[in-house]
Design an enzyme around this catalytic site. Sequence first.
Site, PDB file in Angstrom:
ATOM      1  N   ASP A  99       1.130  -1.583   0.376  1.00  0.00           N
ATOM      2  CA  ASP A  99       0.536  -0.250   0.623  1.00  0.00           C
ATOM      3  C   ASP A  99       1.278   1.211  -0.186  1.00  0.00           C
ATOM      4  O   ASP A  99       1.863   1.668   1.025  1.00  0.00           O
ATOM      5  CB  ASP A  99      -0.684  -0.166   1.553  1.00  0.00           C
ATOM      6  CG  ASP A  99      -2.268   0.107   0.854  1.00  0.00           C
ATOM      7  OD1 ASP A  99      -2.436   1.474   0.283  1.00  0.00           O
ATOM      8  OD2 ASP A  99      -2.973  -0.341   1.172  1.00  0.00           O
ATOM      9  N   ASP A 200      -3.403   4.467  -2.664  1.00  0.00           N
ATOM     10  CA  ASP A 200      -4.512   4.621  -1.858  1.00  0.00           C
ATOM     11  C   ASP A 200      -5.117   6.318  -1.961  1.00  0.00           C
ATOM     12  O   ASP A 200      -4.265   7.758  -1.838  1.00  0.00           O
ATOM     13  CB  ASP A 200      -3.686   5.206  -0.297  1.00  0.00           C
ATOM     14  CG  ASP A 200      -4.789   5.413   1.054  1.00  0.00           C
ATOM     15  OD1 ASP A 200      -5.316   4.474   0.967  1.00  0.00           O
ATOM     16  OD2 ASP A 200      -5.008   6.357   1.174  1.00  0.00           O
ATOM     17  N   GLU A 254      -6.799   3.966  -6.119  1.00  0.00           N
ATOM     18  CA  GLU A 254      -7.838   3.912  -5.017  1.00  0.00           C
ATOM     19  C   GLU A 254      -8.256   5.074  -5.771  1.00  0.00           C
ATOM     20  O   GLU A 254      -8.137   5.748  -5.720  1.00  0.00           O
ATOM     21  CB  GLU A 254      -7.698   3.933  -3.749  1.00  0.00           C
ATOM     22  CG  GLU A 254      -9.054   3.952  -3.073  1.00  0.00           C
ATOM     23  CD  GLU A 254      -9.089   3.688  -1.660  1.00  0.00           C
ATOM     24  OE1 GLU A 254      -9.989   3.551  -0.567  1.00  0.00           O
ATOM     25  OE2 GLU A 254      -8.001   5.185  -1.356  1.00  0.00           O
ATOM     26  N   HIS A 327     -10.960  -4.070   3.383  1.00  0.00           N
ATOM     27  CA  HIS A 327     -10.946  -3.176   4.645  1.00  0.00           C
ATOM     28  C   HIS A 327     -12.322  -1.580   5.207  1.00  0.00           C
ATOM     29  O   HIS A 327     -11.907  -1.903   5.967  1.00  0.00           O
ATOM     30  CB  HIS A 327      -9.524  -2.930   5.200  1.00  0.00           C
ATOM     31  CG  HIS A 327      -8.779  -2.008   4.416  1.00  0.00           C
ATOM     32  ND1 HIS A 327      -9.119  -1.753   2.876  1.00  0.00           N
ATOM     33  CD2 HIS A 327      -8.514  -0.773   4.522  1.00  0.00           C
ATOM     34  CE1 HIS A 327      -8.363  -0.296   3.207  1.00  0.00           C
ATOM     35  NE2 HIS A 327      -7.797  -0.379   3.734  1.00  0.00           N
ATOM     36  N   ASP A 328     -12.491  -1.378   4.159  1.00  0.00           N
ATOM     37  CA  ASP A 328     -13.037  -0.348   4.441  1.00  0.00           C
ATOM     38  C   ASP A 328     -14.582  -0.614   4.208  1.00  0.00           C
ATOM     39  O   ASP A 328     -15.131   1.124   4.863  1.00  0.00           O
ATOM     40  CB  ASP A 328     -12.754   0.641   3.280  1.00  0.00           C
ATOM     41  CG  ASP A 328     -11.256   1.454   3.403  1.00  0.00           C
ATOM     42  OD1 ASP A 328     -11.092   1.402   4.751  1.00  0.00           O
ATOM     43  OD2 ASP A 328     -11.060   1.903   2.610  1.00  0.00           O
TER      44      ASP A 328
END
Length: 551
Positions: A99, A200, A254, A327-328
């Site tokens: 990430d 990200d 993202e 995970h969000d």
Amino acid sequence: MAINNWYKDRVFYQIWPRSFKDGNGDGMGDLYGVYEKLDYIKSLGCDGIWFSPLYPSPGVDCGYDISDYMDIAEEFGGMEAFKKVLDGAHERGMKVIMDLVVNHTSDQHEWFQKSRQRIEPYTDYYIWRPAKPNGKLPNNWDSLFEGKAWTWDDVRGEYYMHLFAIQQPDLNMDNPLVREEVKKILRYWLDMGVDGFREDVITFISKPEGLPDDKLMPASKGIFMFNHGPHLHEYLEEFKRDVFSKYDCMVLAEAPLVTPKKALEYIDEANNPVLDMMIQFATQEADSFMTDYIHMPFNLRKLKKTYTKWQEQLDGKGWNMLYIENHDHPRMVSRYGSEKFQKESAKMLAVSYLFQKGTPFIYQGQEIGMTNWYPSDPEMYEDVQTRWQYFNVATNKSPEKRLQRLWHGSRDSARTPVQWSDEENAGFTTGTPWFYVNENYLQINVTQQETDENSVLNFYRQAVQLRKQLSCVRNGNYKEYGKLSSSFYTYSREDEKEKILVVCSFIGNAKKWNMPAGFDISKAELILANYENTDDTLLQPYETRVYYWKK
Ligand code: NOJ
């Protein structure tokens, strides 16, 4: 960027390290645990891993607040453990992506500490603004996590911008020195052997000149002002020119609110792409709006429309990143599926996206059909965004109703430890887990599913294997049928050699069904199904089937 497009033939597994597997008994997931489970990940047919942040971090946003980009957190096992995992993954033919979180750092990062003291060259590493004479904040943007996007810093005597938590100051990407730092970080990991990055909120890194107020849509927190900012493409091009183009790596970005049309500005393969793939949010919005907190009843037609739009509009031009969980967002079985039909709906949801065109990602625990978590007390939540929603956002709803909203909307719903077995703490740790274990681990766990040939886990293995065998899934056309149905999602994939028809029921009752016109059921081979007996004219609750025709 990725030579021979190797990422197009892979299936990735996402690890959110804190909750994956604890290998040293301290209660926190770590790289020792990952090392133990590399063969397990491989057994799913996955040949790529995306690690959510592993870097040193105060943990305000569970690792997305980074205090050192060139190291691995001690709590995860440090650099030695990481190198062992990286080698172990490569030995097994798996790629590893990290990430990259460079819209912001942690406020504990040395750069921020020096910037607030105006120590060169760090003075302009962040977005600082003086107080306005009228006492107003520098602009009207909100933080996406808590309060306004500006916090006053006494040391510097100025406001700094943070689009996320107060402890996540935004970097000033317009400063060429900051972009050089980013390139240093990229080279560091690529030279070590990592195979790429998931970037990200990268579409937020370029803020508009003068940071104007959002006058049109202030309720949107300013996102339309800083998303896809004026220099974004230029900066991504620079990262590609100076770094990515020199390595065989994959870059996945993202991109909140991105549409296929917008995505093609970055990933159109015929037009000097600056990214390989983008993570869209639209498929998460069939029961919510923009964030999962604004919860609505699940709308299958909305989901189907999004799926088809992305499949059609990127076709032949750019490559889709496919996912249903990360995970969000809360767990899909509890959202678009059904906890009552946990097994059936988990399998159906897998099929709904795994046979589309693109590179699929599977989030830890998704492969056993993990569900949401229903704590009795809001204090049990850890996530900074969730806590702000509950404790600080004024509403006239009762505490019970507000708690229920968290059950459906909180990111923590998908952050409970992976349920490895029916032993204490679901086999996640021999110590005290850092976070709560979902109580349903006695029913839903890996060990039990390993021994059951009809388990969700073994179904995932089958589906992934099939996807890899079928040339029509890699390259074939996509076509949707029965677009108006609010119960079924049906699509075909077809190339010159073969054709499949994918059928998914999203409802909890049996319903009459007919194969779409033009498909000869008598010549079809049923290659995947979640019910033992299939009826040609009826679909059972959450039934899914994949039919196959050889040409
Ligand atoms: C997106 C990440 O996926 C999320 O977990 C994080 O909180 C924000 N970006 C801020 O870094």
